[in-house]
Design a protein around this motif. Structure first.
Motif, PDB file in Angstrom:
ATOM      1  N   ARG A 110       0.838  -1.197   0.000  1.00 34.71           N
ATOM      2  CA  ARG A 110       0.000   0.000   0.000  1.00 34.71           C
ATOM      3  C   ARG A 110       0.877   1.253   0.000  1.00 34.71           C
ATOM      4  O   ARG A 110       1.894   1.316   0.682  1.00 34.71           O
ATOM      5  N   TRP A 111       0.430   2.255  -0.771  1.00 31.59           N
ATOM      6  CA  TRP A 111       1.131   3.533  -0.850  1.00 31.59           C
ATOM      7  C   TRP A 111       0.243   4.636  -0.283  1.00 31.59           C
ATOM      8  O   TRP A 111      -0.965   4.677  -0.562  1.00 31.59           O
ATOM      9  N   TYR A 112       0.895   5.539   0.485  1.00 33.60           N
ATOM     10  CA  TYR A 112       0.188   6.667   1.087  1.00 33.60           C
ATOM     11  C   TYR A 112       0.938   7.956   0.782  1.00 33.60           C
ATOM     12  O   TYR A 112       2.177   7.980   0.738  1.00 33.60           O
ATOM     13  N   ILE A 113       0.185   9.049   0.582  1.00 32.32           N
ATOM     14  CA  ILE A 113       0.753  10.392   0.497  1.00 32.32           C
ATOM     15  C   ILE A 113       0.128  11.226   1.598  1.00 32.32           C
ATOM     16  O   ILE A 113      -1.099  11.377   1.656  1.00 32.32           O
ATOM     17  N   ASN A 114       0.968  11.707   2.494  1.00 32.78           N
ATOM     18  CA  ASN A 114       0.498  12.482   3.646  1.00 32.78           C
ATOM     19  C   ASN A 114      -0.630  11.752   4.376  1.00 32.78           C
ATOM     20  O   ASN A 114      -1.676  12.324   4.706  1.00 32.78           O
ATOM     21  N   TYR A 162       5.713  10.288   1.516  1.00 29.45           N
ATOM     22  CA  TYR A 162       5.226   9.068   0.889  1.00 29.45           C
ATOM     23  C   TYR A 162       5.620   7.864   1.748  1.00 29.45           C
ATOM     24  O   TYR A 162       6.772   7.748   2.177  1.00 29.45           O
ATOM     25  N   ARG A 163       4.642   6.984   1.976  1.00 31.68           N
ATOM     26  CA  ARG A 163       4.869   5.796   2.802  1.00 31.68           C
ATOM     27  C   ARG A 163       4.492   4.540   2.020  1.00 31.68           C
ATOM     28  O   ARG A 163       3.420   4.469   1.420  1.00 31.68           O
ATOM     29  N   CYS A 164       5.393   3.568   2.067  1.00 37.77           N
ATOM     30  CA  CYS A 164       5.127   2.246   1.494  1.00 37.77           C
ATOM     31  C   CYS A 164       4.946   1.269   2.652  1.00 37.77           C
ATOM     32  O   CYS A 164       5.800   1.198   3.545  1.00 37.77           O
ATOM     33  N   GLU A 165       3.857   0.518   2.611  1.00 35.76           N
ATOM     34  CA  GLU A 165       3.526  -0.375   3.722  1.00 35.76           C
ATOM     35  C   GLU A 165       3.209  -1.781   3.205  1.00 35.76           C
ATOM     36  O   GLU A 165       2.424  -1.943   2.268  1.00 35.76           O
TER      37      GLU A 165
END
Length: 331
Positions: A110-114, A162-165
């Motif tokens: 999963r990718w997240y922005i802010n 940006y976060r990769c989970e």
């Protein structure tokens, strides 16, 4: 009559069992701050110092084990998140998530922005790509997979964390993640030079302005004359100010160069104005060329290559000719 001694009505102290390494970090933390000698009706203080230290060591290692399991280090982990440095407005940006898995089966990336999810990749016999709708963020699904995601038509809205989970399969649903920041840059427009003339004579003064528009962040302006930079601390360069355009989140920068001309600029002067985005090696420049000549009462002094001794001889000959004409004139 037979008397029975009732004695102490309190129950004997029964130590509780140490917490399991399968406990949550919060319960382990709470146990760390309270002795294990708790009984059902009171507190036993009979635990020896050696026993107390041994129990704390066991609790410490259990806490480390639980934390490692929580972050996914034992079975899977995100090793690195790579983003463009920087991303350019109007271009595509490819983000990479480098991860590994050993004894855990990864279910999704999963990718997240802010902290807002914008892309998911579900691993399985039929992998699935999911684009989550976020204003201003456009994912190119054809160029995205389980290790990377591509964003189209970069705008300032793409800037942020940006976060990769990773998420494992049930029932544990363990996770591992890493984050990094992305900076968005808008290259400056080609600088505009104003006040420049095609011809100069010594001792004229070169006075020009240089302006660049639409940079993000603001651009720094530098002047070069015949390939040599005129340093900001030379006293020749004056910053005229920076204007921020709130709607476009861009900047206009302007500077002025004031340079007295000397014979070293004869016969040609090339002026270059360079605008470079602050903090990055992204720049634009423009150049102008002018002829520079010496100013003199006699034409031969205007030649940049005139030999001084030759000029002196010509001057003396001219003076003698004038005197001779004066002497021969009728009075």
């Amino acid at each position: 009559m037979k008397m029975t001694h009732l004695g102490d009505h309190s129950s004997p102290s029964v130590p509780l069992r140490p917490p399991s390494c399968h406990s949550s970090p919060f319960s382990l933390y709470a146990t760390w701050h309270s002795p294990w000698g708790l009984s059902r009706h009171g507190v036993s203080l009979s635990t020896s110092r050696s026993q107390w230290s041994a129990k704390h060591r066991q609790l410490f290692f259990c806490l480390i084990l639980v934390l490692l399991k929580t972050t996914g280090v034992l079975g899977m982990r995100v090793k690195q998140v790579i983003v463009p440095q920087p991303a350019i407005v109007g271009q595509s940006a490819k983000l990479q998530c480098l991860w590994e898995s050993t004894d855990k089966q990864v279910y999704s990336i999963r990718w997240y922005i802010n902290n807002k999810q914008f892309y998911s990749y579900i691993i399985g016999s039929a992998p699935e790509k999911i684009k989550h709708k976020i204003e201003g963020v456009d994912v190119d699904l054809l160029e995205s997979n389980e290790t990377s995601v591509t964003l189209r038509d970069v705008t300032p809205l793409y800037e942020g964390e940006y976060r990769c989970e990773l998420m494992s399969e049930g029932p544990s649903f363990e996770s591992s993640f890493l984050s990094t920041n992305l900076t968005v840059v808008n290259p400056p427009n080609t600088p505009e030079i104003s006040g420049f003339r095609p011809n100069y004579r010594i001792p004229d003064t070169l006075k020009v302005n240089c302006t660049t528009h639409n940079s993000r962040p603001e651009a720094l302006i530098s002047f070069y004359v015949n390939g040599r930079i005129i340093h900001q601390d030379s006293g020749r360069v004056t910053e005229l100010g920076v204007v921020k355009h709130k709607y476009l989140e861009t900047f206009t920068s302007s500077s002025q160069l004031t340079l007295p001309l000397s014979s070293k600029y004869v016969p040609k002067l090339t002026l270059t104005c360079r605008a470079q985005v602050k903090g990055f090696d992204i720049k634009a420049e423009t150049s102008e060329t002018a002829t520079v000549s010496q100013y003199s009462f006699f034409p031969f002094f205007s030649r940049g290559t005139t030999n001084s001794s030759y000029a002196s001889q010509v001057l003396l000959a001219s003076a003698a000719l004038v005197m001779l004409q004066i002497l021969q004139a009728p009075w």
